[in-house]
Design a protein around this motif. Sequence first.
Motif, PDB file in Angstrom:
ATOM      1  N   VAL A   1      -1.526   6.777  -3.567  1.00 12.41           N
ATOM      2  CA  VAL A   1      -1.751   5.968  -2.364  1.00 12.41           C
ATOM      3  C   VAL A   1      -1.680   4.504  -2.816  1.00 12.41           C
ATOM      4  CG1 VAL A   1      -3.220   7.690  -1.205  1.00 12.41           C
ATOM      5  CG2 VAL A   1      -4.269   5.964  -2.689  1.00 12.41           C
ATOM      6  N   PRO A   2      -1.418   3.559  -1.871  1.00 16.08           N
ATOM      7  CA  PRO A   2      -1.279   2.166  -2.312  1.00 16.08           C
ATOM      8  C   PRO A   2      -2.493   1.687  -3.110  1.00 16.08           C
ATOM      9  CG  PRO A   2      -0.575   2.385  -0.043  1.00 16.08           C
ATOM     10  CD  PRO A   2      -1.173   3.715  -0.426  1.00 16.08           C
ATOM     11  N   ARG A   3      -2.212   1.039  -4.225  1.00 16.82           N
ATOM     12  CA  ARG A   3      -3.279   0.461  -5.052  1.00 16.82           C
ATOM     13  C   ARG A   3      -3.172  -1.030  -4.931  1.00 16.82           C
ATOM     14  NH1 ARG A   3      -2.767   2.830 -10.954  1.00 16.82           N
ATOM     15  NH2 ARG A   3      -2.877   5.047 -10.420  1.00 16.82           N
TER      16      ARG A   3
ATOM     17  N   GLN B   1      -7.174   2.653   8.190  1.00 16.62           N
ATOM     18  CA  GLN B   1      -6.526   2.015   7.047  1.00 16.62           C
ATOM     19  C   GLN B   1      -5.031   1.919   7.330  1.00 16.62           C
ATOM     20  OE1 GLN B   1      -8.149   5.881   4.660  1.00 16.62           O
ATOM     21  NE2 GLN B   1      -7.337   4.275   3.362  1.00 16.62           N
ATOM     22  N   SER B   2      -4.424   0.802   6.919  1.00 17.14           N
ATOM     23  CA  SER B   2      -3.006   0.567   7.171  1.00 17.14           C
ATOM     24  C   SER B   2      -2.327   0.079   5.907  1.00 17.14           C
ATOM     25  CB  SER B   2      -2.814  -0.512   8.234  1.00 17.14           C
ATOM     26  OG  SER B   2      -3.388  -0.108   9.444  1.00 17.14           O
ATOM     27  N   VAL B   3      -1.069   0.432   5.780  1.00 16.50           N
ATOM     28  CA  VAL B   3      -0.247  -0.123   4.716  1.00 16.50           C
ATOM     29  C   VAL B   3       0.071  -1.565   5.096  1.00 16.50           C
ATOM     30  CG1 VAL B   3       1.985   0.025   3.566  1.00 16.50           C
ATOM     31  CG2 VAL B   3       0.716   2.096   4.098  1.00 16.50           C
ATOM     32  N   GLY B   4      -0.030  -2.468   4.137  1.00 13.58           N
ATOM     33  CA  GLY B   4       0.149  -3.884   4.424  1.00 13.58           C
ATOM     34  C   GLY B   4      -1.209  -4.551   4.555  1.00 13.58           C
ATOM     35  N   SER B   5      -1.205  -5.871   4.447  1.00 11.79           N
ATOM     36  CA  SER B   5      -2.465  -6.604   4.414  1.00 11.79           C
ATOM     37  C   SER B   5      -2.641  -7.440   5.674  1.00 11.79           C
ATOM     38  CB  SER B   5      -2.510  -7.492   3.178  1.00 11.79           C
ATOM     39  OG  SER B   5      -1.379  -8.346   3.149  1.00 11.79           O
ATOM     40  N   SER B   6      -3.881  -7.835   5.916  1.00 12.55           N
ATOM     41  CA  SER B   6      -4.175  -8.629   7.111  1.00 12.55           C
ATOM     42  C   SER B   6      -5.301  -9.610   6.832  1.00 12.55           C
ATOM     43  CB  SER B   6      -4.549  -7.706   8.281  1.00 12.55           C
ATOM     44  OG  SER B   6      -5.664  -6.910   7.942  1.00 12.55           O
TER      45      SER B   6
ATOM     46  N   TRP C   1      -4.260  -0.613   2.694  1.00 16.15           N
ATOM     47  CA  TRP C   1      -4.894   0.707   2.664  1.00 16.15           C
ATOM     48  C   TRP C   1      -6.423   0.645   2.514  1.00 16.15           C
ATOM     49  CZ3 TRP C   1      -2.422   3.972   5.167  1.00 16.15           C
ATOM     50  CH2 TRP C   1      -2.642   5.345   5.053  1.00 16.15           C
ATOM     51  N   CYS C   2      -6.999  -0.535   2.731  1.00 17.87           N
ATOM     52  CA  CYS C   2      -8.460  -0.688   2.673  1.00 17.87           C
ATOM     53  C   CYS C   2      -9.056  -0.223   4.006  1.00 17.87           C
ATOM     54  CB  CYS C   2      -8.796  -2.159   2.436  1.00 17.87           C
ATOM     55  SG  CYS C   2     -10.549  -2.559   2.589  1.00 17.87           S
ATOM     56  N   PRO C   3      -9.990   0.721   3.982  1.00 17.54           N
ATOM     57  CA  PRO C   3     -10.609   1.151   5.241  1.00 17.54           C
ATOM     58  C   PRO C   3     -11.410   0.015   5.881  1.00 17.54           C
ATOM     59  CG  PRO C   3     -11.084   2.693   3.454  1.00 17.54           C
ATOM     60  CD  PRO C   3     -10.521   1.459   2.824  1.00 17.54           C
TER      61      PRO C   3
END
Length: 354
Positions: free
Chosen positions: A35-37, A282-287, A318-320
């Motif tokens: 999973v994304p790290r 959780q989503s791929v990509g940052s915000s 991918w951070c909840p």
Amino acid sequence: MTVVDNQALEQLYSDFTQAGVMALWTQRADLMPDVPRASAVPRIWEWAQLLALAERAGRLVPVGRGGERRAIALANPGLGGAPFATPTLWAAIQYLAPKELAPAHRHSQSAFRFVVEGEGVWTVVDGDPVAMRRGDLLLTPSMSWHEHHNTANEAMVWLDGLDIPLVAALDAGFFELGPGELTDRSTPYRSRSEALWAHPGLVPVARATAVPNSPLVAYRWSHTDEALDSQLDLERSCPDVTLEPGHAGVRFSNPSTGGDALATMRLEMHRLSPGTKTARTQSVGSSVWQVFSGGGAVELSGTTSLLNHGDVVAVPSWCPIAFQTTSGMDIFCFSDAPIYEALGLARTKRSPGS
Ligand code: GTQ
Ligand code: FE2
């Protein structure tokens, strides 16, 4: 695979180095994680602290040709000292003292300004003076000329968002200086961009071709506020109009396409009714999120922190994340989602326990 000859194996790896090659098998999990790290970490910056630092910079640091902007970037501690909020997003607090001018320039990086409080600055975008007032979102798309001038007797502070890290990683940056003097001193209530484009569902026929970044460069708070209120009002009779119970959201769109306002950044405003707790996702990509009004709490990777007016939150890939509020909260958000969607890499999941 049984390894019998350690010495021969060491020789092999050393010959790999000499030949300029590397093994996949020793690094598979780093190169291709399950999973994304994320290298970025979840981080919150308190508005009160940012504001105090910006005021001090305002007293000590001039703005003008050269430095160009008195912008203080939020630096994610996971990114090795780079002034980036996430691996793709720049978030900064910009300070303009009374009567100051941040002179004209343009660059490949796209930018927006979100006004959490204050007014009195006009940003001139490609020769079009655009007022900046509380709750407004103003765009400076890639390669548009822009300069900011403060007409007021009070300093003004706002949040800048840019795709600086993305453009740097892509080696795609161009930058040009404009005139050092203000190009247009006028201070119209409404910009030409709005006169043409700010009519819901109506595009000017003379300009009706799709362009990658929005030709509308000002999204006014009165419209955003009304759209959010309407969603929540309608929720009583049509529960599926909101994202989830008590949670309204609007996305700022490019009226020439209906897609994201900027090709590289998604911009949204979310409203949580009093007593709302969102699902954990959780989503791929940052915000990056900024509390516009009200307050509450955010849970990031299982750790809950309080949020007040103006506080800024960086959310790695991918951070909840989940929000909750007892008194109600409006949260502005920007992300790199358009990039992931364009590349077919977007994924979102509701994480367990929500
Ligand atoms: O206002 O033009 O925060 O060029 C970073 C780079 C703001 C701006 C930033 C910029 C600007
Ligand atoms: Fe700029």
